[in-house]
Motif scaffolding. Sequence first.
Motif, PDB file in Angstrom:
ATOM      1  N   THR A 219      14.956   4.193   9.388  1.00  0.00           N
ATOM      2  CA  THR A 219      16.030   4.773  10.190  1.00  0.00           C
ATOM      3  C   THR A 219      16.613   3.651  11.041  1.00  0.00           C
ATOM      4  O   THR A 219      16.220   2.491  10.908  1.00  0.00           O
ATOM      5  N   ASP A 220      17.522   3.994  11.932  1.00  0.00           N
ATOM      6  CA  ASP A 220      18.146   2.966  12.757  1.00  0.00           C
ATOM      7  C   ASP A 220      17.137   2.231  13.623  1.00  0.00           C
ATOM      8  O   ASP A 220      17.284   1.032  13.881  1.00  0.00           O
ATOM      9  N   GLY A 221      16.078   2.921  14.046  1.00  0.00           N
ATOM     10  CA  GLY A 221      15.146   2.284  14.967  1.00  0.00           C
ATOM     11  C   GLY A 221      13.707   2.273  14.515  1.00  0.00           C
ATOM     12  O   GLY A 221      12.824   1.941  15.298  1.00  0.00           O
ATOM     13  N   MET A 222      13.462   2.636  13.262  1.00  0.00           N
ATOM     14  CA  MET A 222      12.065   2.728  12.832  1.00  0.00           C
ATOM     15  C   MET A 222      11.963   2.441  11.340  1.00  0.00           C
ATOM     16  O   MET A 222      12.851   2.756  10.552  1.00  0.00           O
ATOM     17  N   ARG A 223      10.845   1.835  10.983  1.00  0.00           N
ATOM     18  CA  ARG A 223      10.515   1.567   9.581  1.00  0.00           C
ATOM     19  C   ARG A 223       9.072   2.005   9.342  1.00  0.00           C
ATOM     20  O   ARG A 223       8.174   1.654  10.116  1.00  0.00           O
ATOM     21  N   GLU A 322     -15.301   0.057  -8.219  1.00  0.00           N
ATOM     22  CA  GLU A 322     -14.225   0.991  -7.888  1.00  0.00           C
ATOM     23  C   GLU A 322     -13.737   0.651  -6.488  1.00  0.00           C
ATOM     24  O   GLU A 322     -14.542   0.415  -5.597  1.00  0.00           O
ATOM     25  N   ARG A 323     -12.418   0.617  -6.316  1.00  0.00           N
ATOM     26  CA  ARG A 323     -11.835   0.322  -5.002  1.00  0.00           C
ATOM     27  C   ARG A 323     -10.797   1.384  -4.670  1.00  0.00           C
ATOM     28  O   ARG A 323      -9.969   1.759  -5.505  1.00  0.00           O
ATOM     29  N   LEU A 324     -10.849   1.832  -3.431  1.00  0.00           N
ATOM     30  CA  LEU A 324      -9.873   2.792  -2.917  1.00  0.00           C
ATOM     31  C   LEU A 324      -9.329   2.249  -1.611  1.00  0.00           C
ATOM     32  O   LEU A 324     -10.098   1.812  -0.751  1.00  0.00           O
ATOM     33  N   ASN A 325      -8.007   2.281  -1.457  1.00  0.00           N
ATOM     34  CA  ASN A 325      -7.436   1.767  -0.215  1.00  0.00           C
ATOM     35  C   ASN A 325      -6.339   2.687   0.308  1.00  0.00           C
ATOM     36  O   ASN A 325      -5.632   3.358  -0.455  1.00  0.00           O
ATOM     37  N   LEU A 326      -6.234   2.706   1.620  1.00  0.00           N
ATOM     38  CA  LEU A 326      -5.143   3.377   2.326  1.00  0.00           C
ATOM     39  C   LEU A 326      -4.548   2.364   3.292  1.00  0.00           C
ATOM     40  O   LEU A 326      -5.280   1.688   4.017  1.00  0.00           O
ATOM     41  N   TYR A 327      -3.221   2.259   3.294  1.00  0.00           N
ATOM     42  CA  TYR A 327      -2.561   1.291   4.163  1.00  0.00           C
ATOM     43  C   TYR A 327      -1.286   1.905   4.715  1.00  0.00           C
ATOM     44  O   TYR A 327      -0.535   2.588   3.996  1.00  0.00           O
ATOM     45  N   THR A 328      -1.056   1.673   5.995  1.00  0.00           N
ATOM     46  CA  THR A 328       0.186   2.156   6.596  1.00  0.00           C
ATOM     47  C   THR A 328       0.695   1.115   7.581  1.00  0.00           C
ATOM     48  O   THR A 328      -0.078   0.374   8.186  1.00  0.00           O
ATOM     49  N   GLU A 329       2.007   1.076   7.713  1.00  0.00           N
ATOM     50  CA  GLU A 329       2.652   0.165   8.644  1.00  0.00           C
ATOM     51  C   GLU A 329       3.848   0.870   9.262  1.00  0.00           C
ATOM     52  O   GLU A 329       4.653   1.492   8.553  1.00  0.00           O
ATOM     53  N   VAL A 330       3.941   0.775  10.577  1.00  0.00           N
ATOM     54  CA  VAL A 330       5.054   1.377  11.310  1.00  0.00           C
ATOM     55  C   VAL A 330       5.634   0.317  12.237  1.00  0.00           C
ATOM     56  O   VAL A 330       4.883  -0.376  12.937  1.00  0.00           O
ATOM     57  N   GLU A 331       6.942   0.178  12.224  1.00  0.00           N
ATOM     58  CA  GLU A 331       7.612  -0.726  13.152  1.00  0.00           C
ATOM     59  C   GLU A 331       8.737   0.030  13.828  1.00  0.00           C
ATOM     60  O   GLU A 331       9.542   0.699  13.150  1.00  0.00           O
ATOM     61  N   ALA A 332       8.799  -0.042  15.135  1.00  0.00           N
ATOM     62  CA  ALA A 332       9.799   0.695  15.899  1.00  0.00           C
ATOM     63  C   ALA A 332      10.484  -0.231  16.883  1.00  0.00           C
ATOM     64  O   ALA A 332       9.844  -1.100  17.495  1.00  0.00           O
ATOM     65  N   GLU A 333      11.781  -0.055  17.028  1.00  0.00           N
ATOM     66  CA  GLU A 333      12.543  -0.805  18.022  1.00  0.00           C
ATOM     67  C   GLU A 333      12.468  -0.062  19.350  1.00  0.00           C
ATOM     68  O   GLU A 333      13.015   1.038  19.489  1.00  0.00           O
ATOM     69  N   LEU A 334      11.786  -0.670  20.313  1.00  0.00           N
ATOM     70  CA  LEU A 334      11.671  -0.036  21.618  1.00  0.00           C
ATOM     71  C   LEU A 334      12.910  -0.273  22.470  1.00  0.00           C
ATOM     72  O   LEU A 334      13.212   0.520  23.372  1.00  0.00           O
ATOM     73  N   ASP A 336      16.744  -3.107  22.449  1.00  0.00           N
ATOM     74  CA  ASP A 336      17.521  -4.053  21.657  1.00  0.00           C
ATOM     75  C   ASP A 336      16.771  -5.348  21.402  1.00  0.00           C
ATOM     76  O   ASP A 336      17.019  -6.036  20.412  1.00  0.00           O
ATOM     77  N   ASN A 337      15.818  -5.678  22.267  1.00  0.00           N
ATOM     78  CA  ASN A 337      15.148  -6.975  22.177  1.00  0.00           C
ATOM     79  C   ASN A 337      13.640  -6.893  21.996  1.00  0.00           C
ATOM     80  O   ASN A 337      12.968  -7.937  21.977  1.00  0.00           O
ATOM     81  N   VAL A 338      13.100  -5.714  21.883  1.00  0.00           N
ATOM     82  CA  VAL A 338      11.648  -5.555  21.779  1.00  0.00           C
ATOM     83  C   VAL A 338      11.323  -4.590  20.643  1.00  0.00           C
ATOM     84  O   VAL A 338      11.906  -3.502  20.568  1.00  0.00           O
ATOM     85  N   SER A 339      10.399  -4.998  19.783  1.00  0.00           N
ATOM     86  CA  SER A 339       9.906  -4.150  18.698  1.00  0.00           C
ATOM     87  C   SER A 339       8.392  -4.038  18.796  1.00  0.00           C
ATOM     88  O   SER A 339       7.708  -4.969  19.246  1.00  0.00           O
ATOM     89  N   TRP A 340       7.901  -2.902  18.356  1.00  0.00           N
ATOM     90  CA  TRP A 340       6.456  -2.653  18.334  1.00  0.00           C
ATOM     91  C   TRP A 340       6.037  -2.338  16.904  1.00  0.00           C
ATOM     92  O   TRP A 340       6.753  -1.641  16.168  1.00  0.00           O
ATOM     93  N   TYR A 341       4.891  -2.882  16.483  1.00  0.00           N
ATOM     94  CA  TYR A 341       4.404  -2.592  15.135  1.00  0.00           C
ATOM     95  C   TYR A 341       2.951  -2.166  15.211  1.00  0.00           C
ATOM     96  O   TYR A 341       2.211  -2.502  16.150  1.00  0.00           O
ATOM     97  N   ILE A 342       2.546  -1.449  14.204  1.00  0.00           N
ATOM     98  CA  ILE A 342       1.140  -1.081  14.041  1.00  0.00           C
ATOM     99  C   ILE A 342       0.841  -1.070  12.552  1.00  0.00           C
ATOM    100  O   ILE A 342       1.634  -0.584  11.741  1.00  0.00           O
ATOM    101  N   ARG A 343      -0.282  -1.669  12.172  1.00  0.00           N
ATOM    102  CA  ARG A 343      -0.708  -1.709  10.776  1.00  0.00           C
ATOM    103  C   ARG A 343      -2.168  -1.303  10.710  1.00  0.00           C
ATOM    104  O   ARG A 343      -2.983  -1.734  11.515  1.00  0.00           O
ATOM    105  N   GLY A 422       1.101  -4.931  17.840  1.00  0.00           N
ATOM    106  CA  GLY A 422       1.681  -5.973  18.666  1.00  0.00           C
ATOM    107  C   GLY A 422       3.127  -5.699  19.014  1.00  0.00           C
ATOM    108  O   GLY A 422       3.761  -4.766  18.515  1.00  0.00           O
ATOM    109  N   LEU A 423       3.627  -6.538  19.872  1.00  0.00           N
ATOM    110  CA  LEU A 423       5.016  -6.483  20.304  1.00  0.00           C
ATOM    111  C   LEU A 423       5.685  -7.812  19.972  1.00  0.00           C
ATOM    112  O   LEU A 423       5.083  -8.886  20.099  1.00  0.00           O
ATOM    113  N   THR A 424       6.912  -7.750  19.525  1.00  0.00           N
ATOM    114  CA  THR A 424       7.719  -8.943  19.294  1.00  0.00           C
ATOM    115  C   THR A 424       9.045  -8.754  20.012  1.00  0.00           C
ATOM    116  O   THR A 424       9.563  -7.628  20.110  1.00  0.00           O
ATOM    117  N   GLY A 425       9.581  -9.842  20.500  1.00  0.00           N
ATOM    118  CA  GLY A 425      10.837  -9.685  21.219  1.00  0.00           C
ATOM    119  C   GLY A 425      11.501 -11.012  21.524  1.00  0.00           C
ATOM    120  O   GLY A 425      11.025 -12.093  21.146  1.00  0.00           O
TER     121      GLY A 425
END
Length: 967
Positions: A219-223, A322-334, A336-343, A422-425
């Motif tokens: 979306t405009d502010g989230m991946r 046998e291998r089973l994996n679950l992975y998720t990643e979320v990135e949000a714009e908090l 205009d200059n700061v983004s937050w991610y979680i993996r 983490g946060l990036t900005g």
Amino acid sequence: MRLSNKPKRKKLYALMAACCASITAPQLVMAQDDSVEELSKVQVTGSRIRQSQIEGIEPTQTITREDIDRSGLTSVGDILQQLTQSGSAINTRFNSSGNFGFPPNGGGIGAGATQVDMRHLGSGRVLVLVNGLRWVAGSSASGVSNAVDLNTIPVGIIDRVEILKDGASAIYGADAIAGVINIITKSNFTGGEARVYAGAFDEGDGETTQLDLTFGTQTDGMRVLFNVGYAEQKVVSAADRRLSNVPVPFTGVTRGSSGTPQGRFLLTDINGNQIDCTLNTGVTGLPVYNPASPCNGDDFNTWADDDRFNFSPFNFYVTPYERLNLYTEVEAELSDNVSWYIRGLYNNRESTNQAAPEPIFIGPFAESSAIADSIIISATNPFNPFGVDVFSDGFGFIGRRPLEAGPRIFQQDVDTFQFATGLTGSFNAGNRSWFWDVNAVYGKNQADQVKNGALNIQRIANALGPLDACLALPGCVPLNIFGGQGNGEGSITPEMLNYISFVQKDSSEQELTDFTANINTDLFELPAGPLSVAVGYEYRKKEGFFQPDAIVVAGESNGVQASPTSGGFSVDEVFVEFLIPVLSDVPGAELLDFSIAFRSSDYSTSGSETTGKFGFKYMPFDELLFRGTFAEGLRAPSIGELFGSQARFDASLDDPCNSLDTNGDEVPDTVPNLPGCAGVPDGYVQINEQISTLTGGNPQLAPEEADTLTLGAVYSPSWAEDTSWAQRLDFEVTYYDIEIDGAIQAIDAQLILNTCASDPNDVLCSSFVRDQFGNIGNFQNTLTNIGGIETSGVDFNVMWTSPQYNWGYLEAAWNNSFVNEFTEINPASTPSGFALRDLDGIEVNDSGIPDWNSNLYTSWNYEGWKVTWGIRHINGLVEACSDRFDGTSNALPCSNSARQINNLGSTTYHDLQVIFPTWNNIDFEFGINNVTDKEPPVCLSCSLNGYDPSTYDPEGQFGYVRATIDF
């Protein structure tokens, strides 16, 4: 030979200071004018500074998603092991899981794992990152490793892999001596994708399947991205391959085990005869032994090498998982200059190894454990046919393989959790743009292993001891190891097995906590551009433990002895990096940049250390780039290396003092005339191919220090662009030189034996003792800081793309790695205190260092069709082929018996892949690896399966299909 880093470090610091002193007066950067250019910059592997240059100062290589798919493999570790600069590392073609014991690196066996080695310097000297952040080290319930298990990183989430091929301790911290693997996960993914894979060997075994489902939205502010994956690989038995169905190829059972289903009995009988016998086949009931005519006319016959046991058919050639994996990643714009991610990732691996039934080795010559060595078989044992207390005189050995117990089966269950946020900005201050990030990582790898088929040596001692004492113990049943297999059911009854057997349960765990903070900006303008700087801080903590089964800890296991290990350390680090543009767009210098980096590390275990790095990039004109780096490296001792407790490792070794056959009767009778063999009685022959060594960590270890030099050039000639035969042509060459001082490792056990046979006064000869019969005992081989390792070589790569023709276009990528030198510096009684050991072109300890590896991939592309032909070449190796049966019919099939060497010839594999045009949003591909069915070269010194699985592919063609569905 260099034994100290000090002179070279002083030169580096002087060079850095001179470069800094040459910087002109600062000019403020106008962020408004350069904002578009600044936002286009990205962070590349090997630097903390955002850059817009595609070709950096550091030599790097990128494996694209297309390259990953082209391999036809389902593990990123297996893919990386095919790189030309990769060395020997564990993978799922290794079957060892405790039956050989614990190698001396303190990291355990790593059963079921896949690791990566660069420049042949070991997996622990390669730093593995995911999205630029550290990944938790692996564990397989056998130790505390310093290497990442790449099977914990699912292939389905990977977008590309960036490989830094020089030292990077000043940029990323410890462990980055041989290089850095930075795995970049998918991002900006929208929609859904299903990938289905199936493959198998041409023998119909080793069936491999993989399923990946990936979903993403923006979306405009989230991946948001989510991936679930499943992979399964089925077993390939060693019995089903030509080279692996006997212990050593083409030697039948003569290199098999002394622990046999019929038993080997080396002892002193009631008349004082020292016999070496085995039970005749088909004997039922209590065997008859005649001391008046021992092993002749009774139920026994004289032992010969043809009586040895073929343990190979029980082994796995390819281990199942046998291998089973679950992975998720979320990135949000908090803002205009700061983004937050979680993996977040969860990965579960279940894998299995298998070995022949656990042998019972007892007697003074067994040298397997204190209990086994001191067992005396009572004359009152109802099954003892010899009528004496066996081993009461300190002589002898009995080896009995209890087929009745079934094979040893090692099952691993490994859970991996990795969480990063983490946060990036960015912000503007002081008329310049600042870019920052803060990151927190927590990783946990937890492993449990269950071993079925384990035996309790204390209970074996009880069951072989005086009958009255056994009957007085709860549950004790007298044990019959003398009766052989009889009618095929064996003389060890279920009641006996119930008393001496147990299920062994081991566990291990590793935890990683990592916090990083970085900020970078352009400080001021130089004539050739802005001077950029990055500054950062990192706190890292590692903890781990290995907990063997309680019976193992008590010393009562018949298998490999081990003790608990636990420990941890933390480190605080600060670093600074400068990128200094000196010249730009002037005659003779399209570009000239320098880079400088420093990192200061304060370890809770080894104190403070500082590393530095200097690099340059020079373009005389826009077609040619020269670059080079000089980097200091640091690797602090790992948890396993520091705190690993003493354990046993049954190494495949050849005792140089083994007697030779001097009269042609195929009976070894004379000890070699070597100074170190004086006192060993004629006729001495080691009992088994394996000699037990005692391994373990060393809390007195000092950190390794390394110097890495790289010099290279990239040439993209304009005369080859848009011609009738080329759209683009690129050449790349890189020279590397790595010197490690105080390398942490154990001295090679075979080297110790060979050295001491020639010079019994050498400093290494305190590592072991011999008894009066010649047997080696108390062989100590724990970790130490050896003199060092020196290696150098050249990488040469060519990329070519043809013009577009009516029938499509062609692409070719040719990568080569040449090893000029690989020298190990070991302690010795020489004037310098060291002795050099050349390993270039040598196969030893289940690994080889070829002096040339080459990969050539050519592709034809036409309207959605793509056909790729891959050629992977491994230059020849040489292994030692010493043989105590030299000159007899039992001799090893050495290619050069006169020189006692065996050549592992050059090997070339051919791979084919066909990609079909997209149909209804479905991409389909088909491939065959090892199209020509090339066998690996025969390895006579390798522990299992007759070849080196860390260097070569297994026998057989492997075909696969893959479908990718977009929705």
